[in-house]
Design an enzyme around this catalytic site. Sequence first.
Site, mmCIF file in Angstrom:
data_model
loop_
_atom_site.group_PDB
_atom_site.id
_atom_site.type_symbol
_atom_site.label_atom_id
_atom_site.label_comp_id
_atom_site.label_asym_id
_atom_site.label_seq_id
_atom_site.Cartn_x
_atom_site.Cartn_y
_atom_site.Cartn_z
ATOM 1 N N GLY A 16 3.264 11.684 29.940
ATOM 2 C CA GLY A 16 2.939 10.269 29.794
ATOM 3 C C GLY A 16 2.493 9.550 31.051
ATOM 4 O O GLY A 16 2.703 8.334 31.174
ATOM 5 N N ARG A 69 -1.246 17.788 7.810
ATOM 6 C CA ARG A 69 -1.765 16.885 8.836
ATOM 7 C C ARG A 69 -1.893 15.465 8.280
ATOM 8 O O ARG A 69 -1.545 14.482 8.921
ATOM 9 C CB ARG A 69 -3.140 17.411 9.278
ATOM 10 C CG ARG A 69 -3.585 16.936 10.632
ATOM 11 C CD ARG A 69 -4.896 17.576 11.029
ATOM 12 N NE ARG A 69 -4.801 18.983 11.364
ATOM 13 C CZ ARG A 69 -4.274 19.480 12.484
ATOM 14 N NH1 ARG A 69 -3.754 18.670 13.367
ATOM 15 N NH2 ARG A 69 -4.230 20.769 12.722
ATOM 16 N N LEU A 97 -6.331 15.071 14.741
ATOM 17 C CA LEU A 97 -6.083 14.047 13.724
ATOM 18 C C LEU A 97 -6.934 14.315 12.488
ATOM 19 O O LEU A 97 -8.041 14.854 12.591
ATOM 20 C CB LEU A 97 -6.400 12.668 14.300
ATOM 21 C CG LEU A 97 -5.450 12.258 15.441
ATOM 22 C CD1 LEU A 97 -6.021 11.104 16.232
ATOM 23 C CD2 LEU A 97 -4.071 11.919 14.898
ATOM 24 N N ASN A 111 -9.375 7.733 23.528
ATOM 25 C CA ASN A 111 -8.743 8.922 24.088
ATOM 26 C C ASN A 111 -9.222 9.104 25.513
ATOM 27 O O ASN A 111 -10.328 8.688 25.854
ATOM 28 C CB ASN A 111 -9.134 10.167 23.262
ATOM 29 C CG ASN A 111 -8.492 11.437 23.798
ATOM 30 O OD1 ASN A 111 -7.297 11.458 24.135
ATOM 31 N ND2 ASN A 111 -9.268 12.508 23.922
ATOM 32 N N HIS A 113 -10.054 12.110 28.194
ATOM 33 C CA HIS A 113 -10.284 13.554 28.249
ATOM 34 C C HIS A 113 -10.557 13.948 29.705
ATOM 35 O O HIS A 113 -11.354 13.288 30.375
ATOM 36 C CB HIS A 113 -11.488 13.930 27.367
ATOM 37 C CG HIS A 113 -11.777 15.393 27.381
ATOM 38 N ND1 HIS A 113 -10.971 16.311 26.735
ATOM 39 C CD2 HIS A 113 -12.753 16.108 27.993
ATOM 40 C CE1 HIS A 113 -11.463 17.527 26.938
ATOM 41 N NE2 HIS A 113 -12.539 17.432 27.698
ATOM 42 N N ASP A 149 -13.210 15.538 20.881
ATOM 43 C CA ASP A 149 -13.792 15.145 22.179
ATOM 44 C C ASP A 149 -15.275 14.818 22.070
ATOM 45 O O ASP A 149 -16.085 15.230 22.912
ATOM 46 C CB ASP A 149 -13.594 16.272 23.220
ATOM 47 C CG ASP A 149 -12.126 16.606 23.425
ATOM 48 O OD1 ASP A 149 -11.282 15.710 23.268
ATOM 49 O OD2 ASP A 149 -11.830 17.771 23.732
ATOM 50 N N GLU A 178 -8.130 9.270 35.992
ATOM 51 C CA GLU A 178 -7.763 8.924 34.603
ATOM 52 C C GLU A 178 -6.927 7.648 34.601
ATOM 53 O O GLU A 178 -7.092 6.781 33.736
ATOM 54 C CB GLU A 178 -6.954 10.059 33.961
ATOM 55 C CG GLU A 178 -7.741 11.335 33.746
ATOM 56 C CD GLU A 178 -6.910 12.416 33.061
ATOM 57 O OE1 GLU A 178 -6.156 12.100 32.123
ATOM 58 O OE2 GLU A 178 -7.024 13.588 33.472
HETATM 59 C C1 GRF Z 1 -4.324 14.223 30.748
HETATM 60 O O1 GRF Z 1 -4.986 15.029 31.693
HETATM 61 C C2 GRF Z 1 -5.259 13.816 29.643
HETATM 62 O O2 GRF Z 1 -6.571 13.662 30.065
HETATM 63 C C3 GRF Z 1 -5.159 14.986 28.697
HETATM 64 O O3 GRF Z 1 -3.822 15.381 28.752
HETATM 65 C C4 GRF Z 1 -3.250 14.993 29.999
HETATM 66 C C5 GRF Z 1 -2.076 14.132 29.673
HETATM 67 O O4 GRF Z 1 -1.343 13.750 30.802
HETATM 68 N N1 GRF Z 1 -5.644 14.600 27.387
HETATM 69 P P1 GRF Z 1 -0.259 12.624 30.715
HETATM 70 O O5 GRF Z 1 0.695 12.985 29.593
HETATM 71 O O6 GRF Z 1 -0.947 11.325 30.465
HETATM 72 O O7 GRF Z 1 0.433 12.654 32.063
#
Ligand code: GRF
Length: 218
Positions: A16, A69, A97, A111, A113, A149, A178
């Site tokens: 997280g 699902r 999903l 999302n 990625h 993605d 990110e």
């Molecule tokens: C991140 O690198 C995100 O881009 C990918 O999974 C990882 C999650 O990291 N989808 P976190 O749980 O937010 O630390």
Amino acid sequence: MALQKVKVAVLISGRGSNLQALLDAATDPAYPAEIVLVISNIAGAYGLERAAKAGVPTLTIEHKAYPSREAFDAEMDKHIRAAGAELICLAGFMRLLSKDFSEAWNGRMLNVHPALLPSFKGLHTHRKAIEAGVKLHGCTVHFVTPELDDGPIIVQAAVPVLPDDDEDSLAARVLEQEHKAYPLALKLVAEGRVRLEGRVAKVAGAADPGNRLLFPAG
Ligand code: GRF
């Protein structure tokens, strides 16, 4: 008058750190979104503790407990709507999903990625980037569509791939971005500055970054 904030549910599966970046951004009274619910499909995910520390309600909904699902997604959908969320952020949520759920939240689910899409979809993006020998890598925040993605791109951040990088060093450099790109993308969407034109997300009033990203720089 207090800012009317857009309510957001965040779905996680693990540590997280992106959730934390969103929670931190949302502590700013001027930030246009608030996290109203965090759902994990994995019991004990560290992100649940982060949410609790921030005073945000959490739920664990284990996918294993559902026959399909669709049934799992429907349970999440019920709680997300009950919390009044208008947007969903996937943050390290490691489940595909269903088409129904993706379509129901079309244009309202984001999302992050860890690659510059459309390169390196799926898992092991940093390994793939090193093997491909790209000189720029990075991350993408995009709207979620039923294809993995693949949705309209909102924000991308690029980082150099250094000659001695391994997967871990590159992942750490990308993750730092990110944590900047995701709060920015959520802000842009919450402010209503992102408009979908077919496959393309148009962002109004974006700051000028200069006209190139070059690496090696000389
Ligand atoms: C991140 O690198 C995100 O881009 C990918 O999974 C990882 C999650 O990291 N989808 P976190 O749980 O937010 O630390």
